[in-house]
Design a protein around this motif. Structure first.
Motif, short mmCIF file in Angstrom:
data_model
loop_
_atom_site.label_atom_id
_atom_site.label_comp_id
_atom_site.label_asym_id
_atom_site.label_seq_id
_atom_site.Cartn_x
_atom_site.Cartn_y
_atom_site.Cartn_z
N GLU A 23 5.91 -4.14 3.87
CA GLU A 23 6.18 -5.06 4.98
C GLU A 23 5.64 -6.46 4.71
O GLU A 23 6.20 -7.46 5.19
CB GLU A 23 5.58 -4.50 6.27
CG GLU A 23 6.28 -3.25 6.78
CD GLU A 23 5.57 -2.60 7.94
OE1 GLU A 23 6.17 -1.70 8.58
OE2 GLU A 23 4.40 -2.96 8.23
N GLU A 24 4.55 -6.53 3.94
CA GLU A 24 3.90 -7.81 3.69
C GLU A 24 4.30 -8.43 2.35
O GLU A 24 3.74 -9.45 1.94
CB GLU A 24 2.38 -7.64 3.77
CG GLU A 24 1.91 -7.21 5.16
CD GLU A 24 0.43 -6.87 5.22
OE1 GLU A 24 -0.30 -7.24 4.28
OE2 GLU A 24 0.01 -6.24 6.22
N GLY A 25 5.25 -7.81 1.66
CA GLY A 25 5.73 -8.35 0.40
C GLY A 25 4.76 -8.22 -0.76
O GLY A 25 4.77 -9.04 -1.69
N ARG A 26 3.95 -7.17 -0.76
CA ARG A 26 3.00 -6.94 -1.84
C ARG A 26 3.39 -5.64 -2.56
O ARG A 26 3.96 -4.73 -1.96
CB ARG A 26 1.58 -6.86 -1.30
CG ARG A 26 1.20 -8.06 -0.46
CD ARG A 26 -0.16 -7.93 0.18
NE ARG A 26 -1.23 -8.21 -0.76
CZ ARG A 26 -2.52 -8.21 -0.44
NH1 ARG A 26 -2.89 -7.89 0.80
NH2 ARG A 26 -3.45 -8.49 -1.32
N GLU A 27 3.07 -5.56 -3.82
CA GLU A 27 3.43 -4.39 -4.61
C GLU A 27 2.26 -3.41 -4.66
O GLU A 27 1.19 -3.74 -5.17
CB GLU A 27 3.80 -4.80 -6.03
CG GLU A 27 4.21 -3.63 -6.91
CD GLU A 27 4.51 -4.04 -8.33
OE1 GLU A 27 4.58 -3.15 -9.20
OE2 GLU A 27 4.65 -5.26 -8.59
N PRO A 28 2.45 -2.20 -4.14
CA PRO A 28 1.38 -1.19 -4.24
C PRO A 28 1.32 -0.63 -5.66
O PRO A 28 2.35 -0.26 -6.24
CB PRO A 28 1.80 -0.12 -3.23
CG PRO A 28 3.29 -0.24 -3.17
CD PRO A 28 3.62 -1.69 -3.42
N ASN A 29 0.14 -0.59 -6.23
CA ASN A 29 -0.02 -0.11 -7.60
C ASN A 29 -0.80 1.20 -7.60
O ASN A 29 -1.86 1.29 -7.01
CB ASN A 29 -0.76 -1.15 -8.44
CG ASN A 29 -0.73 -0.83 -9.92
OD1 ASN A 29 0.29 -1.00 -10.57
ND2 ASN A 29 -1.84 -0.35 -10.46
N TRP A 30 -0.25 2.19 -8.27
CA TRP A 30 -0.93 3.48 -8.39
C TRP A 30 -1.21 3.75 -9.85
O TRP A 30 -0.31 3.78 -10.68
CB TRP A 30 -0.07 4.61 -7.82
CG TRP A 30 -0.85 5.87 -7.55
CD1 TRP A 30 -1.34 6.77 -8.47
CD2 TRP A 30 -1.24 6.37 -6.26
NE1 TRP A 30 -2.01 7.79 -7.85
CE2 TRP A 30 -1.96 7.57 -6.48
CE3 TRP A 30 -1.05 5.92 -4.97
CZ2 TRP A 30 -2.48 8.33 -5.44
CZ3 TRP A 30 -1.57 6.68 -3.93
CH2 TRP A 30 -2.27 7.87 -4.17
N GLU A 31 -2.49 3.95 -10.13
CA GLU A 31 -2.90 4.27 -11.49
C GLU A 31 -4.05 5.27 -11.40
O GLU A 31 -4.91 5.15 -10.52
CB GLU A 31 -3.36 3.00 -12.21
CG GLU A 31 -3.61 3.18 -13.69
CD GLU A 31 -4.09 1.89 -14.33
OE1 GLU A 31 -5.26 1.85 -14.76
OE2 GLU A 31 -3.30 0.93 -14.39
N CYS A 32 -4.06 6.26 -12.28
CA CYS A 32 -5.13 7.26 -12.25
C CYS A 32 -5.28 7.84 -13.64
O CYS A 32 -4.50 7.56 -14.55
CB CYS A 32 -4.81 8.36 -11.23
SG CYS A 32 -3.30 9.31 -11.57
N PHE A 33 -6.29 8.67 -13.81
CA PHE A 33 -6.45 9.36 -15.08
C PHE A 33 -5.37 10.42 -15.22
O PHE A 33 -4.96 11.05 -14.24
CB PHE A 33 -7.84 9.97 -15.20
CG PHE A 33 -8.92 8.93 -15.37
CD1 PHE A 33 -9.02 8.22 -16.55
CD2 PHE A 33 -9.80 8.65 -14.34
CE1 PHE A 33 -10.00 7.25 -16.71
CE2 PHE A 33 -10.78 7.68 -14.48
CZ PHE A 33 -10.88 6.97 -15.67
#
Length: 264
Positions: free
Chosen positions: A221-231
């Motif tokens: 909604e706010e125009g930001r990219e959610p980033n998912w990173e994990c081991f």
């Protein structure tokens, strides 16, 4: 390699933009949103850089200079390992963002106690994302100063005010108790790094999914990219990422290292 002041950090951003792996953490430091330290080969036009974070992560990018191996060993011995130890970090993640730095790290770590590891990168497929509501009996609330204080703050941010200005997060409340929360532990100008935590007695009830879903929805909604990173071997995190609509991009090689008290 020498350390540069904060006003020069942005000069490193072009080195972070061209690789296959673009983690949020070093970008957030170089944009001066989250705290960290930056070292370069040349201050006027860097072709190589290190990004140091107090949480135990160390990124190396660009083309290593001719004296890269010795410079890395000298700086680790002189300052960096002690700086991590001073904030309680004993296990370090050394993350090369170029093949050249990967080779330098392999040489540096030879004969030391370390383990090859992988950071798994995901990218959200918005078409697969399905927001979920808070489970019955729980109340969803966006993080504010009060909730942040009850969580003990965010150690990856300079201050609560910085987090509230540039980050975002959500809590699931069971009465007045925080049962789960999801927050941006780091944030660049356009992307946020997601971290999720569920209280011990509240797990396996869909709370992590609901909290993370709220954050992903807010990002979109706010125009930001959610980033998912994990081991790569973190099965719960990998499963949660998939359930939210994140799709695996790649596994990126890194090194886990626990320095001895003195390094030679």
């Amino acid at each position: 390699m020498h350390e540069i002041p904060g006003e020069q950090f942005e000069r490193v951003l072009p080195l972070l933009a061209g690789g296959d792996w673009r983690p949020v953490l070093p970008e957030a430091v170089c944009e001066r949103i989250n705290p960290g330290r930056v070292f370069v080969d040349r201050a006027d036009a860097p072709s190589s850089a290190w990004i140091w974070l107090a949480c135990g992560y160390f990124y190396l990018c660009g083309q290593p200079p001719a004296d890269a191996a010795q410079s890395l060993a000298d700086q680790m011995n002189a300052d960096l390992v002690q700086a991590w130890a001073a904030v309680g970090e004993r296990g370090l993640v050394l993350a090369p963002l170029s093949a050249g730095w990967q080779a330098v790290l392999e040489g540096f770590l030879a004969g030391k106690h370390y383990a090859p590891i992988y950071r798994r990168e995901y990218r959200l497929n918005p078409g697969r994302f399905r927001p979920s509501a808070a489970p019955p009996g729980f109340r969803l609330r966006r993080m504010d100063a009060d909730l942040l204080a009850r969580l003990g703050g965010m150690t990856t941010w300079r201050s609560p005010a910085d987090f509230l200005a540039h980050g975002l997060g959500f809590c699931l409340l069971d009465g007045e108790e925080i049962a789960a929360h999801c927050a941006s532990v780091f944030a660049s100008r356009t992307r946020v790094e997601i971290d999720v935590h569920t209280a011990e007695g509240c797990r396996r009830r869909g709370l992590a999914h609901a909290a993370a879903s709220a954050l992903v929805k807010a990002c979109l909604e706010e125009g930001r990219e959610p980033n998912w990173e994990c081991f790569w071997n973190n099965e719960p995190s990998n499963a949660l990422a998939g359930s939210l609509g994140f799709e695996k991009c790649a596994d990126h090689a890194a090194f886990y290292w626990e320095p001895e008290n003195k390094q030679g």
